[in-house]
Design an enzyme around this catalytic site. Structure first.
Site, PDB file in Angstrom:
ATOM      1  N   THR A 250     -94.286 -65.938 -11.779  1.00 13.03           N
ATOM      2  CA  THR A 250     -93.810 -64.567 -11.947  1.00 13.03           C
ATOM      3  C   THR A 250     -94.528 -63.897 -13.110  1.00 13.03           C
ATOM      4  OG1 THR A 250     -91.853 -63.162 -12.222  1.00 13.03           O
ATOM      5  CG2 THR A 250     -91.882 -65.229 -13.456  1.00 13.03           C
ATOM      6  N   ARG A 251     -94.627 -62.561 -13.023  1.00 12.67           N
ATOM      7  CA  ARG A 251     -95.119 -61.761 -14.142  1.00 12.67           C
ATOM      8  C   ARG A 251     -94.087 -60.681 -14.475  1.00 12.67           C
ATOM      9  NH1 ARG A 251     -97.267 -58.279  -9.921  1.00 12.67           N
ATOM     10  NH2 ARG A 251     -97.148 -56.250 -10.944  1.00 12.67           N
ATOM     11  N   ASN A 252     -92.883 -60.827 -13.906  1.00 10.83           N
ATOM     12  CA  ASN A 252     -91.806 -59.854 -14.079  1.00 10.83           C
ATOM     13  C   ASN A 252     -90.566 -60.538 -14.634  1.00 10.83           C
ATOM     14  OD1 ASN A 252     -93.183 -57.559 -12.882  1.00 10.83           O
ATOM     15  ND2 ASN A 252     -92.976 -58.620 -10.928  1.00 10.83           N
TER      16      ASN A 252
ATOM     17  N   HIS B 110     -97.690 -61.503  -2.775  1.00 11.63           N
ATOM     18  CA  HIS B 110     -97.924 -62.349  -3.945  1.00 11.63           C
ATOM     19  C   HIS B 110     -99.208 -61.923  -4.660  1.00 11.63           C
ATOM     20  CE1 HIS B 110     -97.390 -66.350  -5.985  1.00 11.63           C
ATOM     21  NE2 HIS B 110     -98.641 -66.083  -6.306  1.00 11.63           N
ATOM     22  N   ALA B 111     -99.096 -61.658  -5.959  1.00 15.63           N
ATOM     23  CA  ALA B 111    -100.238 -61.294  -6.814  1.00 15.63           C
ATOM     24  C   ALA B 111    -100.942 -60.032  -6.345  1.00 15.63           C
ATOM     25  CB  ALA B 111    -101.236 -62.443  -6.920  1.00 15.63           C
TER      26      ALA B 111
END
EC number: 2.7.7.4
Length: 500
Positions: free
Chosen positions: A194-196, A290-291
């Protein structure tokens, strides 16, 4: 536990530990290259084995093979080119076979590269093949506007990993994380990328995946470079540290990944799976889009919602790591539970809050229900994204009498108060001051700027007071100052900066 990609964990720090002092001494007398933020992320994952089987930056043949075929020249699957880009001036000073010291912050010696290749990439081909060619894609913008035009390839020798000064107990190398799993007897591990920030639905999703595959959970968020505009990693780590407490005892572990994301959608998802395999995971959750970086200015998606899942699944035999498709989870208020959407009858009442709606509620200071996330996480996010009445703003006075209007606005704002500082900001003849504007806004200050701002100023909540029809606060050249002040106050009230 799965073997690393390529069969060997390429931990260059451990490999070169005995000659570290000699390498450091040598590096001090070599030509030097100061690594960019992306290069620092890349080199850390080369040196610690996260990018196994890589042991250096790609030479020309490997680079072209990865771009065209998603494989190294050895035939091994690898989808993202890992390159050391430099400017032409520096490249002219480099010879094949030369050794160059690679530095962090012009000060810390990280590694030595022995240059085997000096080549000019076809950036158009790289953009088309790796990122699908849309010039609005953030990775293509980086490629064209930031990255150097010459690439250096070569093997690395490790002096030390890039220095970090925060969350050291969470910055686990692949070897360290694999050792943790072995000690805890975690032989099946589901990794979650995750980046969130994470909320209740993410917890439910990962716990379901763990139960389904009789595995433990690795929360493995990215804390390198992500998408421009993402929430900073310090805020996110506070959220992750809070949510990991909400898992059953002994089922989940949090570790940080210093990855520079490319937002390359399906190709990046394969790359993420390889990296998590190197870190010891046996399963990997691949999300919807995703991404992906979302949409371009026309509203077109850069990637299809399931492109990543399809591509990773197509390589599952080579990857070894098992793909766990992300299932959309929603809340059932009548039962007070979360369930996958595909398990719910269409007549059942459900609730959800989109990312856009969450940002709106944070901005306006309105309620965020407990069923969506935990109160402690709401508090963390409100500190990062306070409601409008606590946010800073910039009023750019573009008028014949800017100083008079600015003084009148300052007096009025100070009278109104609102719990923030106010300041007249004159950058005329001092362009270096422009860098301070985003920091003032982030700190909640109300700025009154008496000279036009260039478009390069990257800050939120900038509003222009002008006679032009397109101005946020439209005034006339002959309008009394008192009326201009009144219009400005009404504008700020309408936009929730003032509460009366």
């Amino acid at each position: 536990m799965l073997s690393p990609h390529g069969g060997i964990l390429q931990d260059l720090v451990a490999r070169d530990a005995e000659k570290k002092d000699r390498l450091l001494h040598e590096a001090q007398g070599l030509p030097q290259w100061n690594l960019t933020a992306r290069q620092l992320c890349d080199i850390e994952l080369i040196l610690n084995g996260g990018f196994s089987p890589l042991t250096g930056f790609l030479g020309k043949e490997d680079y072209e093979s990865v771009v065209q075929n998603s494989r190294l020249t050895s035939g091994l699957l690898w989808t993202i080119p890992i390159t050391l880009d430099v400017d032409e001036e520096f490249a002219k000073s480099v010879n094949l076979g030369e050794r160059i010291a690679l530095l962090q912050d012009d000060d810390i010696f990280v590694a030595i590269i022995t240059v085997s290749d000096i080549y000019t990439p076809d950036k158009k081909v790289e953009a088309d093949k790796v990122f699908r060619g849309d010039e609005e894609h953030p990775a293509i913008q980086y490629l064209n506007e930031t990255a150097g035009d010459i690439y250096l390839g070569g093997e690395l020798e490790a002096i030390q990993l890039p220095a970090h000064y925060d969350y050291l107990n969470l910055r686990k190398s692949p070897a360290a994380l694999r050792a943790d799993f072995a000690t805890q007897q975690w032989d099946r591990v589901v990794a979650f990328q995750t980046r969130n920030p994470m909320h209740r639905a993410h917890r439910e999703l990962t716990i379901r995946a763990a139960k389904e595959h009789n595995a433990k959970v690795l929360l493995h968020p990215v804390v390198g470079l992500t998408k421009p505009g993402d929430i900073d990693y310090h805020t996110r780590i506070k959220v992750y540290k809070e949510i990991v407490k909400r898992y059953p005892e002994g089922i989940a572990q949090l570790a940080l990944l210093p990855l520079a994301m490319r937002m390359a959608g399906d190709r990046e998802a394969v790359w993420h799976a390889i990296i998590r395999k190197n870190y010891g995971a046996t399963h990997f959750i691949v999300g919807r889009d995703h991404a992906g970086p979302g949409t371009n200015s026309k509203g077109d998606d850069f990637y299809g919602p399931y492109d990543a899942q399809v591509l990773v699944e197509s390589y599952k035999n080579e990857l070894g790591i098992e793909v766990v498709p992300f299932k959309l989870i929603t809340y059932l208020p009548d039962k007070d539970i979360y369930l996958p959407v595909d398990e719910i009858d269409g007549s059942v009442k459900t609730l959800t809050i989109s990312g856009t709606e969450l940002r709106k509620r944070l901005r306006e200071g309105t309620d965020i229900p407990d069923w969506f996330t935990y109160p402690e996480i709401v508090e963390i996010l409100r500190q990062y994204n306070p409601p409008r009445y606590r946010q800073g703003f910039v009023i750019v006075v573009n008028h014949e009498n800017p100083k008079r209007i600015a003084n009148a606005l300052l007096s009025t704002f100070l009278q109104v108060g609102g719990g923030r500082q106010y300041k007249i900001f004159d950058h005329q003849g001092q362009p270096q001051l422009l860098e301070l504007i985003p920091d003032f806004v982030k700190s909640g200050t109300g700025l009154i700027v008496t000279s036009p701002l260039p478009s390069s100023v990257d800050a939120h909540n900038i509003y222009e007071l002008n006679t032009y029809p397109s101005a946020h606060i439209k005034v006339s050249a002959t309008e009394p100052v008192t009326e201009i002040v009144q219009k400005t106050v009404f504008f700020l009230e309408d936009n929730k900066f003032f509460q009366f």
